[in-house]
Enzyme design. Structure first.
Site, PDB file in Angstrom:
ATOM      1  N   THR A   1       2.037   7.610   1.641  1.00 51.21           N
ATOM      2  CA  THR A   1       1.454   6.678   2.601  1.00 51.21           C
ATOM      3  C   THR A   1       2.067   6.868   3.981  1.00 51.21           C
ATOM      4  OG1 THR A   1       0.974   4.320   2.974  1.00 51.21           O
ATOM      5  CG2 THR A   1       3.153   4.859   2.143  1.00 51.21           C
TER       6      THR A   1
ATOM      7  N   TYR B   1      17.964  -4.139   8.739  1.00 50.76           N
ATOM      8  CA  TYR B   1      17.114  -2.963   8.904  1.00 50.76           C
ATOM      9  C   TYR B   1      17.696  -2.041   9.971  1.00 50.76           C
ATOM     10  CZ  TYR B   1      13.125  -0.072  10.259  1.00 50.76           C
ATOM     11  OH  TYR B   1      12.309   1.002  10.570  1.00 50.76           O
TER      12      TYR B   1
END
Length: 309
Positions: free
Chosen positions: A26, A179
């Site tokens: 993806t 993150y």
């Protein structure tokens, strides 16, 4: 006269090369795999969901019937899965020319991996650290082989990495900072790996996609307050580009004959959000050699993986 912009048409013939791409089913991983397969590489989609990987492989071969695309199950949030995948890849291939550490998760709530690590750091960095270490001896004999690790402009929202609290158990959890730390770690890993690869025929390079239109970027926007989302819709055309364009920095890092180890590629445009790929600079803290070495030793201890360099 300005230099000509680098595009997917500049990817040289890849016949004879074996390319392993994590998260290749993806987003920019898929676009990277599609171009490499079209140029003749034997592409392995290393993915968490094998069925989705098979669908992606079928889509690539439908567009390019001669493409050689296989699927390898890999869950980067489990060191047992990483070791199993590395073992299966070693059984299937006697060489790896290109490892693209592309897969990643973004802005998740506080969760842990199967081994108890904070999920974003454990998946985005430690999983790729372990996979690279377990495959590197298949790459070292291959002159021109490359480890490409995909970071993010979001690495600037991370750091300094708190080595005494990598799992965020001693402070309030910030999904954005966690993150950022994981993407900062991707860069620090690349720079330290390149230093250790000096004198070999293998190089380590990093890339980031800018504001690519992928599931991760859409999720990050959806988590923002309403006023931010409304403003973002106005400026979106100036900050977001297609996944195909977002894959170009990875493709250039992986295939451009002039690439040098330790370089970092990103889009050329405003705030590196969109545009054709060029060499860019990461944050000052990403170049902290002492922190890079501490990250390396911590990663070895946490994963139990030692590199053959």
């Amino acid at each position: 006269m300005p230099p000509r912009r680098w595009t997917a048409a500049d990817v040289p013939d890849q016949r004879g090369r074996v390319a392993v791409i994590t998260g290749g089913n993806t987003g920019i991983g898929f676009e990277t795999a599609k171009v490499l397969a079209a140029r003749g590489a034997s592409v392995v989609l290393a993915v968490r969901d094998a069925d989705k990987g098979k669908q992606a492989a079928a889509e690539i071969t439908a567009a390019h019937p001669e493409a050689d695309v296989t699927v390898q199950r890999l869950d980067l949030a489990s060191l047992a899965s990483v070791r199993a995948a590395a073992g299966e890849l070693r059984a299937a291939h006697d060489r790896v020319d290109l490892l693209v550490n592309n897969a990643g998760i973004m802005y998740t709530p506080r969760r842990t991996t199967a081994d108890g690590f904070e999920l974003q750091f454990g998946t985005n960095h430690l999983g790729h650290f372990a996979l690279t270490g377990l495959l590197l001896d298949l790459m070292l004999p291959v002159r021109g082989s490359r480890v490409v690790t995909v970071s993010s402009a979001g690495h600037r929202q991370g750091g300094p990495i708190d080595f005494a609290d990598l799992d965020w158990t001693k402070r309030d959890y910030s999904r954005v900072a966690a993150y950022g730390n994981s993407k900062l770690a991707n860069l620090m890993f690349t720079y330290e790996l390149q230093r250790r690869l000096a004198g070999t025929g293998t190089v380590a390079v990093a890339a980031h996609p800018g504001g690519a239109d992928t599931g991760g970027s859409r999720t990050s926007v959806s988590l923002q307050p309403f006023y931010f989302r409304a403003f973002f819709m106005l400026v979106r055309p100036f900050l977001i580009q297609s996944a195909e364009m977002g894959a170009l920095p990875s493709l250039r890092a992986a295939t451009d004959p002039d690439v040098q180890g330790g370089q970092y590629f990103g889009p050329e445009g405003f705030q590196e959000s969109r545009g054709h790929p060029k060499v860019v600079r990461s944050s000052p803290q990403s170049y902290d050699v002492a922190a890079q070495r501490r990250l390396w030793s911590s990663s070895e201890e946490l994963t139990g993986v030692r590199f053959p360099v």
